[in-house]
Design an enzyme around this catalytic site. Sequence first.
Site, PDB file in Angstrom:
ATOM      1  N   GLY A   1       2.574   0.167  -5.333  1.00 40.00           N
ATOM      2  CA  GLY A   1       1.415  -0.843  -4.834  1.00 40.00           C
ATOM      3  C   GLY A   1       0.199   0.290  -4.661  1.00 40.00           C
TER       4      GLY A   1
ATOM      5  CD  GLU B   1       3.219   2.359   2.425  1.00 40.80           C
ATOM      6  OE1 GLU B   1       3.537   1.060   2.270  1.00 40.80           O
ATOM      7  OE2 GLU B   1       2.380   3.043   1.820  1.00 40.80           O
TER       8      GLU B   1
HETATM    9  C1  SIN Z   1       3.803   1.375  -2.574  1.00 40.17           C
HETATM   10  O1  SIN Z   1       2.732   1.259  -2.989  1.00 40.17           O
HETATM   11  O2  SIN Z   1       4.743   1.864  -3.408  1.00 40.17           O
HETATM   12  C2  SIN Z   1       4.197   0.783  -1.296  1.00 40.17           C
HETATM   13  C3  SIN Z   1       3.337  -0.452  -0.965  1.00 40.17           C
HETATM   14  C4  SIN Z   1       1.922  -0.021  -0.608  1.00 40.17           C
HETATM   15  O3  SIN Z   1       1.768   0.504   0.141  1.00 40.17           O
HETATM   16  O4  SIN Z   1       1.359  -0.819  -1.004  1.00 40.17           O
END
Ligand code: SIN
Length: 189
Positions: A27, A99
């Site tokens: 993401g 997160e």
């Molecule tokens: C990720 O990007 O792997 C986790 C979700 C995010 O922070 O958008």
Amino acid sequence: MSHNTVEENQRRHQLDDDDRVWLFGYGSLIYLVDFPYLESRPASIRGWSRRFWQGSHDHRGTEENPGRVVTLIEEAGAVCGGVAYLVGAPVFKQLDLREKNGYLRVTAEMSFDDGTHATGLTYIATPDNAAYLGQASEYEIARHIRGAEGPSGPNDEYLLELARALRELGLHDQHVFDIEAHILRLGET
Ligand code: SIN
């Protein structure tokens, strides 16, 4: 309701400061890389799909009006493409904070383009976390995203940056691209 996972994540994996760990990002970790890493490689994980089903109260929305951000949903046969970063263990202290709204560190088996594999970690917000919003149509998700904004900026910026980064990596994600198309169309009206 928001949900702080910092303590649980720090209990989950006992990492030594000099450990090096592969982190799979799918993401914002693809396009907003504000942490140090030793190496990065396109990678994918099997059995998971990227979905805008997680609520964001702290980055792309607020407690009163959460935004929508991606998490991984288990789906047999699915392959989710992203980027793997080889990071020093202390980086997880920073990422656990970033997160914290519902994401847990989970062990992930990732594959690289050259056919090699590595075991590492990824952040997943599972359906039982308090900030989870769940399934909706791509159109509803687009409308929701257009109406949300948080301390890290407008929610549609997250979506548009992710779609751009996926294209740059040569990755196709129908769910993300359908939401993007709705957002761009809604912007014209
Ligand atoms: C990720 O990007 O792997 C986790 C979700 C995010 O922070 O958008």
